[in-house]
Design an enzyme around this catalytic site. Structure first.
Site, PDB file in Angstrom:
ATOM      1  N   SER A   1       2.637  23.981   4.921  1.00  0.00           N
ATOM      2  CA  SER A   1       1.649  24.997   4.560  1.00  0.00           C
ATOM      3  C   SER A   1       0.445  23.804   3.426  1.00  0.00           C
ATOM      4  O   SER A   1      -0.139  24.633   3.200  1.00  0.00           O
ATOM      5  CB  SER A   1       3.074  25.510   3.618  1.00  0.00           C
ATOM      6  OG  SER A   1       3.470  24.649   2.610  1.00  0.00           O
TER       7      SER A   1
ATOM      8  N   SER B   1      -7.748  10.942  -1.891  1.00  0.00           N
ATOM      9  CA  SER B   1      -7.183  12.048  -1.115  1.00  0.00           C
ATOM     10  C   SER B   1      -7.519  13.139  -0.494  1.00  0.00           C
ATOM     11  O   SER B   1      -7.990  13.462   0.434  1.00  0.00           O
ATOM     12  CB  SER B   1      -5.536  11.810  -1.088  1.00  0.00           C
ATOM     13  OG  SER B   1      -5.041  12.026  -1.829  1.00  0.00           O
TER      14      SER B   1
ATOM     15  N   GLY C   1       8.610  11.918  -7.042  1.00  0.00           N
ATOM     16  CA  GLY C   1       9.622  11.787  -5.474  1.00  0.00           C
ATOM     17  C   GLY C   1       9.573   9.865  -5.511  1.00  0.00           C
ATOM     18  O   GLY C   1       8.800   9.600  -4.389  1.00  0.00           O
TER      19      GLY C   1
ATOM     20  N   ASP D   1      10.891   8.214  -3.915  1.00  0.00           N
ATOM     21  CA  ASP D   1      11.921   7.506  -1.858  1.00  0.00           C
ATOM     22  C   ASP D   1      11.042   6.154  -1.731  1.00  0.00           C
ATOM     23  O   ASP D   1      11.716   5.127  -1.380  1.00  0.00           O
ATOM     24  CB  ASP D   1      11.870   8.500  -1.833  1.00  0.00           C
ATOM     25  CG  ASP D   1      10.782   9.842  -0.464  1.00  0.00           C
ATOM     26  OD1 ASP D   1      10.138   9.771  -0.968  1.00  0.00           O
ATOM     27  OD2 ASP D   1      10.411   8.590   0.756  1.00  0.00           O
TER      28      ASP D   1
ATOM     29  N   GLU E   1       3.093   6.819  -5.652  1.00  0.00           N
ATOM     30  CA  GLU E   1       3.653   7.761  -5.768  1.00  0.00           C
ATOM     31  C   GLU E   1       4.140   8.743  -6.612  1.00  0.00           C
ATOM     32  O   GLU E   1       4.475   7.793  -7.793  1.00  0.00           O
ATOM     33  CB  GLU E   1       5.463   7.391  -5.134  1.00  0.00           C
ATOM     34  CG  GLU E   1       5.825   7.100  -3.787  1.00  0.00           C
ATOM     35  CD  GLU E   1       7.459   6.911  -3.209  1.00  0.00           C
ATOM     36  OE1 GLU E   1       7.612   7.447  -2.941  1.00  0.00           O
ATOM     37  OE2 GLU E   1       7.871   6.201  -4.328  1.00  0.00           O
TER      38      GLU E   1
END
Ligand SMILES: *Cc1c(COP(=O)(O)O)cnc(C)c1O
Length: 324
Positions: A80, A306, A210, A212, A206
């Site tokens: 999305s 980004s 989050g 990971d 990160e």
């Protein structure tokens, strides 16, 4: 799962494919920030890329590498966010039919933007339906090619072209800071940095909630975490892919984390001092530098901004001081 691990040659090929199609985005500096940090910081501004984020690079490169038969059948992506718009615009430019699978409650503005690029939107109920199943059904029915957001050699190679441009323009760097979600951008950046500025220490950044990839690096295997909560909505992935994990494990210097409050401070800095809208996820790398998560003094530093896609209401809400 993909078996082919891309190399810098793939980044070079992608940069030829994207020449004259993707914007060669500007590199900006802030004298104020440089003085404050005692460092030289170069911001590669992918918030000014087509669709407002670097993802156009990987999407367009992946679609360009499809066979004529695959182009004829069309492509599908589930997203999305910026990947949806990247695939939709790339497909429109290449005359390929695109179908984007989105949750039914995705922000209207994102749906409208995707439709505006001529893609078809298929909605699913995120509480009762599995998006992978919905997508697989479409693939079975129509023979679409799936364009994944990060774990794909052509996507990684395309994303790497931003750092290739940055290094071509500013020369060798001591450090490079890159926002990190599923790791497509970081993987491509690592390939470019390795080839063009081999002594540069590359950091992935990160959201703290989050992390990971940080856990995966520590444990030496891909760690899957529950869906994180952060304002960095482009980096809420729950696990790296097999390709991005291998490239990151092999080449990254370290993975850092920043808090939502640090992201907001970075967004405010870009608005006030540099007159730029940068979305929360786009600020991950910058926030680590601005807050000197690792000391930066005396260093020549590249920072990848980004993306710049944030709806005005969210943006205003995040930037407004609490008392107004
Ligand atoms: C997708 C996205 C990221 C994360 O990129 P990955 O390749 O998934 O690591 C970072 N910033 C923005 C603006 C994005 O859209």
């Amino acid at each position: 799962m993909h078996a082919y691990l891309p190399t810098y040659d793939d980044v070079l090929r992608a940069s030829q494919v994207l020449h004259g199609v993707a914007h060669r985005t500007p590199v900006f500096t802030s004298h104020t920030l440089n003085t404050q940090l005692g460092a030289q910081v170069f911001f590669k501004c992918e918030n000014f890329q087509r669709i407002g984020a670097f993802k156009f690079r990987g999407g367009y490169n992946a679609l360009s590498n499809l066979t004529p038969a695959q182009r004829k059948a069309g492509v599908v992506a589930f997203s999305s966010g910026n990947h949806a718009q990247a695939v939709a615009l790339a497909a429109q430019l290449l005359g390929i039919k695109a179908t984007i699978v989105m949750p039914h409650d995705a922000p209207a503005i994102k749906k409208t933007a995707t439709l505006g690029y001529g893609a078809q939107v298929v909605e699913y109920d995120r509480y009762t339906q599995d998006r992978e199943q919905v997508t697989q059904q479409l693939i079975k029915q129509h023979g679409f090619s799936l364009i994944p957001p990060f774990n794909h050699p052509d996507v990684i190679a395309g994303q790497g072209t931003a750092v290739k441009e940055l290094l071509d323009e500013v020369g060798q760097l001591d450090r490079l800071y890159v926002p990190l979600g599923g790791g497509g951008l970081l993987s491509g950046s690592l390939l470019a940095a390795q080839a063009l500025s081999p002594d540069c220490a590359v950091y992935g950044v990160e959201p703290e909630s989050g992390n990971d990839a940080q856990q995966s690096l520590l444990q030496g295997k891909i760690v899957q975490i529950p869906a994180p909560h952060s304002i960095a909505d482009g980096a809420l992935t729950t696990a790296l892919g097999n390709l991005t994990f291998q490239l990151i494990q092999r080449h990254v210097h370290d993975i850092l984390t920043v808090t939502d409050a640090q992201l907001v401070q970075a967004m405010r800095f870009f608005a006030e001092r540099m007159k730029m809208v940068v979305e929360p996820t786009g600020c991950l790398g910058a926030a680590a530098v601005i807050h000197s998560i690792v000391p930066v003094q005396g260093q020549r530093i590249g920072v990848l901004l980004s993306g710049g896609n944030v709806d005005l209401k969210t943006y205003a809400g995040l930037l407004a001081p609490a008392d107004c």
